[in-house]
Design an enzyme around this catalytic site. Structure first.
Site, short mmCIF file in Angstrom:
data_model
loop_
_atom_site.label_atom_id
_atom_site.label_comp_id
_atom_site.label_asym_id
_atom_site.label_seq_id
_atom_site.Cartn_x
_atom_site.Cartn_y
_atom_site.Cartn_z
N ASN A 183 0.86 -1.18 0.00
CA ASN A 183 0.00 0.00 0.00
C ASN A 183 0.90 1.23 0.00
O ASN A 183 2.13 1.12 0.10
CB ASN A 183 -0.98 -0.01 1.17
CG ASN A 183 -0.29 -0.02 2.53
OD1 ASN A 183 0.71 0.65 2.73
ND2 ASN A 183 -0.83 -0.80 3.47
N LEU A 184 0.31 2.40 -0.13
CA LEU A 184 1.11 3.60 -0.31
C LEU A 184 2.03 3.87 0.87
O LEU A 184 3.20 4.24 0.69
CB LEU A 184 0.20 4.81 -0.55
CG LEU A 184 0.92 6.14 -0.82
CD1 LEU A 184 1.81 6.05 -2.04
CD2 LEU A 184 -0.10 7.28 -0.97
N GLU B 174 3.30 1.70 3.00
CA GLU B 174 4.39 0.72 2.98
C GLU B 174 5.42 1.08 1.90
O GLU B 174 6.63 0.96 2.12
CB GLU B 174 3.81 -0.67 2.72
CG GLU B 174 2.98 -1.23 3.87
CD GLU B 174 2.20 -2.47 3.49
OE1 GLU B 174 1.84 -3.24 4.40
OE2 GLU B 174 1.93 -2.67 2.28
N ASP C 39 -5.80 -8.42 1.08
CA ASP C 39 -5.92 -9.85 0.78
C ASP C 39 -6.77 -10.07 -0.47
O ASP C 39 -6.48 -10.93 -1.31
CB ASP C 39 -6.56 -10.59 1.96
CG ASP C 39 -5.71 -10.55 3.21
OD1 ASP C 39 -4.50 -10.25 3.10
OD2 ASP C 39 -6.25 -10.79 4.30
#
Length: 477
Positions: free
Chosen positions: A195-196, A198, A264
């Site tokens: 995600n952004l 991370e 997920d």
């Protein structure tokens, strides 16, 4: 862009990662505890759901793909409960048992659709278990199309390089849902889905799309990746290729209820689509739509192939109204998955009149969904003669699609709809006018697979030809 629905039933996916059991205790709250300023919840319902890598596997099988799951559980009740749920959902479980550590369990207290508190029961698994993970994985690689590494930083994937190398030796693409501040452990994977936040933890803040893409390409080359898929919440997703142009996918969620498990859903849909033979861009587009569905649900949840198909159909403008043949077949698959019966009728429908409206209402009453196929302009001209149709096919379809009785309208270029009937295979074929049952075009084919053929009547004194002749007569006076 055009989005295809893959044959998920042809896909086989292997998931390896941190397994969790998500527990939910539901109940009402109407007072504050006298012991502390906290609400008192009267627990009335308990629910267990597979979480972490187990939720990825559950999402894969919900789409209709085959899935094997490798991971660590404790020698405890939670581990047994997790394996029982997954096995009943057709997940092939290849678990290693940790004698000392417990199965990771997260308990959420829910009241009035709000999460009040989460309690975690866990200990990180030690690196000594990595050898057992490798030995469980290797026999399964020969029968899968994609390997997913689902990393939650709990210790199951302490030897990512060994797993990636084993997959590459079998020419199996590796997708990674990463965790932590060191992505070098995923070197050589096919694609990462951070995600952004991370992603920015690794490359630094990105002030613009251009900077995000530039830093993403540099990271992909450094780690020898084929691509990065950065999920960006309300800004959608960005697919960054090590070689080639980036692709931006807009956010599609209309109402965000709970983002738990959305990552997920993204990687499971992506993996299933790739394993089914889809190109990467189309697979990402599908995962973007899947994410928009799952964030509207509470907690970790798996979406089904009919749910995804319905959303794709809506995205392609085929929820109802004017459709192409390909869009119709997608919409019909969804309708049948929901147990709905399909009615088919056809005609020229040049000038819409009361007889047509009444007939189409009768036709729709024969089942749950009505497909209306109309003759193309050239076909009408061949059947009705010069000067017909009065209205071109686009206008005829626009008017017919506005009728409540009609679900989908499309046109065919042949003089009869027999080829289209072979694609649609309706439950009921209806025709209006003075036809006998045996004279209905396509009736023999429909009856051959158990469908029904019915003849309905138009309203009296209603005829397009009569209307045209009256208009022409009036104009000659």
């Amino acid at each position: 862009m055009k989005i295809n629905m893959p044959r998920f039933d042809k896909a086989q996916v292997l998931v390896v990662g941190d397994l969790m059991l998500d527990r939910y205790w539901h109940g009402p709250t109407s007072r504050i505890s006298p012991e502390a300023p906290v609400p008192v919840v009267k627990v009335e319902q308990n629910e267990d759901r597979p979480g972490g890598a187990a939720n990825v596997a559950l999402n894969v099988t919900a789409l209709g793909a085959g899935v094997s799951l490798v991971g660590l559980v404790g020698k405890d009740e939670a581990g047994e409960a997790l394996q029982k749920q997954l096995t009943s959902a057709r997940v092939n479980c290849a678990f290693s048992i940790a004698e000392e550590e417990p199965t990771i369990t997260k308990l959420r207290i829910i009241s009035r659709h709000q999460q009040l508190i989460r309690l975690d029961f866990e200990e990180a698994f030690s690196a000594e278990h990595s050898e057992s993970i490798q030995s469980e994985l290797e026999p399964l690689l020969g029968n899968v199309g994609v390997l997913v590494l689902s990393d939650y930083g709990k210790g199951t994937l302490s030897d990512c390089q060994g797993l990636i190398e084993a997959a590459k030796a079998e020419s199996v693409p590796v997708l990674v849902d990463p965790k932590g501040s060191d992505f070098s452990k995923y070197r050589g994977a096919t694609l990462l889905t951070p995600n952004l936040s991370e992603f920015e933890e690794i490359v630094g803040h990105c002030a613009s799309d251009e900077e995000l893409v530039s830093k993403g390409q540099a990271l992909a080359k450094e780690l020898e990746l084929d691509a990065l898929l950065v999920t960006r919440s309300e800004h959608g997703m960005t697919l960054i290729l090590a070689e080639g142009d980036e692709v931006h996918f807009p956010a599609r969620a209309r109402e965000v209820f709970d983002v738990t498990g959305a990552g997920d859903t993204v990687i499971s849909t992506l993996a299933s689509a790739l394993a089914a033979g889809e190109e990467l861009t189309n697979a990402v587009a599908l995962s973007n739509i899947a994410a928009s569905i799952v964030v509207g649900k509470l907690g970790t949840a798996a979406i089904s192939a009919p749910e995804l198909r319905r959303a794709v159909s809506k995205e392609q403008g085929a929820e109802r109204g004017v459709v192409t043949e390909e869009q119709l077949l997608i919409a019909l698959a969804d309708a049948r998955a929901a147990g709905e019966s399909i009615v088919f009728t056809n005609g020229c429908f040049d000038i819409l009149h009361a007889g047509h409206v009444g007939y189409l209402e009768q036709a729709r009453a024969q089942g749950d969904r009505l497909v209306l196929a109309i003759n193309s302009d050239a076909s009408v001209s061949r059947l009705k003669g010069p000067g017909r149709p009065i209205n071109p096919v686009e206008r005829r379809m626009a008017v017919l699609s506005g009728l409540e009785a009609v679900d989908w309208v499309l046109y065919f270029t042949e003089d009869t709809p027999e080829r289209l009937l072979e694609q649609v295979k309706p439950d009921v074929l209806v025709k209006g006018g003075d036809y006998g049952i045996e004279g209905v075009v396509g009736g023999e084919f429909v009856r051959s697979y158990g469908g029904e053929v019915r003849v309905l009547s138009f309203l009296d004194n209603c005829s397009t030809t009569a209307i045209v002749e009256k208009i022409q007569g009036d104009s000659d006076e």
